[in-house]
Design an enzyme around this catalytic site. Sequence first.
Site, PDB file in Angstrom:
ATOM      1  N   ASP A  83     -13.511  -7.698   8.725  1.00  0.00           N
ATOM      2  CA  ASP A  83     -12.338  -8.407   7.699  1.00  0.00           C
ATOM      3  C   ASP A  83     -10.958  -8.564   8.419  1.00  0.00           C
ATOM      4  O   ASP A  83     -10.496  -7.694   7.178  1.00  0.00           O
ATOM      5  CB  ASP A  83     -12.867  -8.839   6.687  1.00  0.00           C
ATOM      6  CG  ASP A  83     -12.783  -9.580   5.807  1.00  0.00           C
ATOM      7  OD1 ASP A  83     -11.849 -11.052   6.133  1.00  0.00           O
ATOM      8  OD2 ASP A  83     -12.671  -9.883   4.626  1.00  0.00           O
ATOM      9  N   GLY A  91      -9.712 -11.782  -7.146  1.00  0.00           N
ATOM     10  CA  GLY A  91     -10.650 -12.465  -5.874  1.00  0.00           C
ATOM     11  C   GLY A  91     -11.450 -12.981  -6.776  1.00  0.00           C
ATOM     12  O   GLY A  91     -11.689 -13.170  -8.175  1.00  0.00           O
ATOM     13  N   ALA A 144     -13.945  -9.880  -8.462  1.00  0.00           N
ATOM     14  CA  ALA A 144     -12.585  -8.470  -8.116  1.00  0.00           C
ATOM     15  C   ALA A 144     -11.540  -8.584  -8.677  1.00  0.00           C
ATOM     16  O   ALA A 144     -11.226  -9.638  -8.559  1.00  0.00           O
ATOM     17  CB  ALA A 144     -13.087  -8.069  -6.809  1.00  0.00           C
ATOM     18  N   LYS A 151      -9.804  -1.296  -7.600  1.00  0.00           N
ATOM     19  CA  LYS A 151     -10.756  -2.707  -7.489  1.00  0.00           C
ATOM     20  C   LYS A 151     -11.788  -2.357  -8.829  1.00  0.00           C
ATOM     21  O   LYS A 151     -12.945  -1.338  -9.189  1.00  0.00           O
ATOM     22  CB  LYS A 151     -10.806  -2.416  -6.232  1.00  0.00           C
ATOM     23  CG  LYS A 151     -11.752  -3.639  -5.589  1.00  0.00           C
ATOM     24  CD  LYS A 151     -11.439  -3.994  -4.429  1.00  0.00           C
ATOM     25  CE  LYS A 151     -12.639  -4.818  -4.015  1.00  0.00           C
ATOM     26  NZ  LYS A 151     -12.960  -4.311  -1.678  1.00  0.00           N
ATOM     27  N   VAL A 201      -8.218  -6.477  -8.576  1.00  0.00           N
ATOM     28  CA  VAL A 201      -7.219  -4.931  -8.509  1.00  0.00           C
ATOM     29  C   VAL A 201      -6.069  -4.686  -9.530  1.00  0.00           C
ATOM     30  O   VAL A 201      -5.382  -5.681  -9.636  1.00  0.00           O
ATOM     31  CB  VAL A 201      -6.669  -5.374  -7.211  1.00  0.00           C
ATOM     32  CG1 VAL A 201      -6.802  -3.882  -6.865  1.00  0.00           C
ATOM     33  CG2 VAL A 201      -7.778  -5.484  -6.464  1.00  0.00           C
ATOM     34  N   ILE A 215      -2.863  -6.683  -9.531  1.00  0.00           N
ATOM     35  CA  ILE A 215      -1.981  -6.922  -8.447  1.00  0.00           C
ATOM     36  C   ILE A 215      -2.692  -8.512  -7.491  1.00  0.00           C
ATOM     37  O   ILE A 215      -2.559  -7.787  -6.178  1.00  0.00           O
ATOM     38  CB  ILE A 215      -1.181  -5.587  -7.855  1.00  0.00           C
ATOM     39  CG1 ILE A 215      -2.419  -4.612  -7.412  1.00  0.00           C
ATOM     40  CG2 ILE A 215      -0.597  -4.858  -8.667  1.00  0.00           C
ATOM     41  CD1 ILE A 215      -2.184  -3.091  -6.695  1.00  0.00           C
TER      42      ILE A 215
END
Lengths: 337, 527
Positions: free
Chosen positions: B142, B27, B30, B48, B32, B24
Amino acid sequence: MKGLFKAKPRTPIDIVRQTRDLLVYFDRSTESRDSKREEKQMTELCKNIRELKSILYGNSESEPVSEACAQLTQEFFKENTLRLLIKCIPKLNLEARKDATQVVANLQRQPVQSKLIASDYLEKNMDLMDVLIVGYENTEMALHYGAMLRECIRHQIVARYVLNSPHMKKFFDYIQLPNFDIAADAAATFKELLTRHKSTVAEFLSNNYEWFFADYNSKLLESSNYITRRLAVKLLGDMLLDRSNSAVMTRYVSSRENLRILMNLLRESSKSIQIEAFHVFKLFAANQHKPADIISIFVANKSKILRLLDEFKIDKEDEQFEADKAQVMEEIAALEP
Amino acid sequence: MAANIAERVHYPLDSSSYKIIDEIGAGNSAVVYKALCIPINSTPVAIKSIDLDRSRPDLDDVRREAKTLSLLSHPNILKAHCSFTVGRRLWVVMPFMAGGSLQSIITHSFQNGLTEACIAIVLKDTLNALSYLHGQGHLHRDIKAGNILVDSNGSVKLADFGVSASIYESNNSSGGGSVACSASSSSSNSTSSFMFTDFAGTPYWMAPEVIHSHNGYSFKADIWSFGITALELAHGRPPLSHLPPSKSMMLNITKRFRFSDFDKYSKGHGGSNKFSKAFKDMVASCLNQDPTKRPSSEKLLKHPFFKNCKSSDFLVKNVLLGLPSVEKRYNESKVVDPNSKGSDDDDEDPGMQGNVKQRRISGWNFNEDGLKLEPVFPKDHCRDDVVKQVRFEEEKVIKEHDVVASGTVMEPKPNTSSDVVDHDESLVVEKVGSNIGGRVVNNREAMLGTLNVLKGSLEQELGQVKFLMNLIGGEEIHVADSEEQMVQEISKLRTELEVERKKNLQLELQLENIKLHLSSAVNSPKS
């Protein structure tokens, strides 16, 4: 009328005393007690701990005042407040636990008449360290006790105690606990113990060389856990490359078994591990008094090692690394049976 | 009661207990997943999975993120159930948020933004989370729609603490994690107890003082990003995102001719009247250039805009109803355009992968009437005279940069007061002359050279930094009004020098050690 005679603002000393009284109350805690009263006392205790924190760290409105901090610290260590607090932490809620942890952390660094009285207190109460260390075995408490422990070992005398305590062996297991957050916290403490106080570390490593490195090799460097191997080889490099540990380093790089382990790490597929392994491996090659069995390993594997090193590139340009590599290759290439 | 019991549930710490259903989000380092936790009634979870071998050399940042996640507890913060390693990856198991991120929601169904009523709900919950975080001494660093998640019941949670920082830990190494975050690099340690100086976050959302981070920033940086997030929710995208997210983006927007594009964009989306006075005022207060004038999260919660805020049911009816599932949206976005913003729970623009971004913004002006953020370029602005270049992927920078440098950017322009500098460190601060006297920093070649040399040998570096300090000291005569900046610059360089000295000392010790061995080798006869 009451409004006219507003209660005097409490001094830092008042707050410490009140906190202590409340801690004493909860320390004696028995099952059969008025739960409503207990709840109220607990709210009061949490509030006090938060106030201590805000004196020590300041808040959004004001910076900490050193005099108030000193008063607080002095009163705190005058009696056994720290012991009570550590004992009662499991009874607090999460927010108060975090506040308490930060208070304890800060107190370790508070000077009172340019003396760290926390160190003197701990010297007489070393058994508290036992409580904190074993905290790693309690999932709920591990991160709080761990953070306090790391602050306490800033004092050399405390670090020496922990290094020489039977608990030291437990760290080899703690840093491999399945909960990553706890394992990583234990690893941070372990690293701190083995790098912070140079002379103490050197003394510890010399006196405990046999068991320590036997365990270090078998439990950490040869662990099946990637993160353990990576942290261990990095820390090994940090320890051996420290000048104060040169005697230990000389001893370490004279062992054939150690060389075998490092050569295996050098062949790992993980770049991070390879790089850290190289920084230890180079010491074996740089050793100018290589024992015969080390030389024979190098000679027997000469072409393989040279090929491996030749192909060993790191992503970032690093002159030091390249220079080290060239020197190691030269050294190994020159070896004759 | 029920909540209490739910908290006590211990999620299993082995990968075999989880069944991965779908990806889903993804990056840099990583991925998820949506997964089911089999032993716990197949509860849906988000996992994650962070590639540890690709994250920074020391794992302190990862440790800090894990710790933060374990110790935070607030209804509007997405916490971790547990985390454990699986081979070289770290799995962080979190509650699954069925609605996905606000960014994914607006990209899919609300490309022109959400209604104010919905924005208010989302932002209020986000503020609750921020207020808690700040009270705990944490900066999120962030804040953006991509990091605000919604569950099927309309509850809103702030996620991703990959770059968060704590004022209580800021004395440990340099902050600024980069676990799975889009942009983060750190340089110097913090200067004062409550200030950070490292560079972290995602550029569109970044406060000016973070971009100029050597001056230090604190909680108010989150408030700026919060304001940008408000614009993002209102317009369907963050300000300036109509510009392509390519490596040259920020270089381009600093050029004058690009301004026309911005004007076009502004006109094209001119329907600013749909926003209420309260909303505009709230956003404007967050986007104040001066951090000290921005309200705290606590104060912001009392703003009229958040009065009469609707309940989460309203969000369910007006936003979530009829929305495809997170995994479906994610997969669609991958099919439609692999470079589009398809990331979900995770926070990265996939377009960022493998790209180098060099961005320069000297400031932002918020146009309250138009509810727009307009860029201020170094050229047009006298006060903001320190510009920073950031790079995101270390290895590629030099090559890419050369291309850029030989292209249009480095054209000698008499009045261009900033320049691009390549450097071994991930972050470069450059002194830019003020325009008041029409003066140009004519030493920029020398500066460029100096900063380049920094990556050379340590001995040289020491000398060069001193030279640089002299250089800046000399400039003061010409550019009087930026004296203050220079003082700060110098103190920053001093700190850097100190760090380099320490490194140098360590290396010298090592060298000595090796020399010792070498000399003993000379003395002992070789066979």
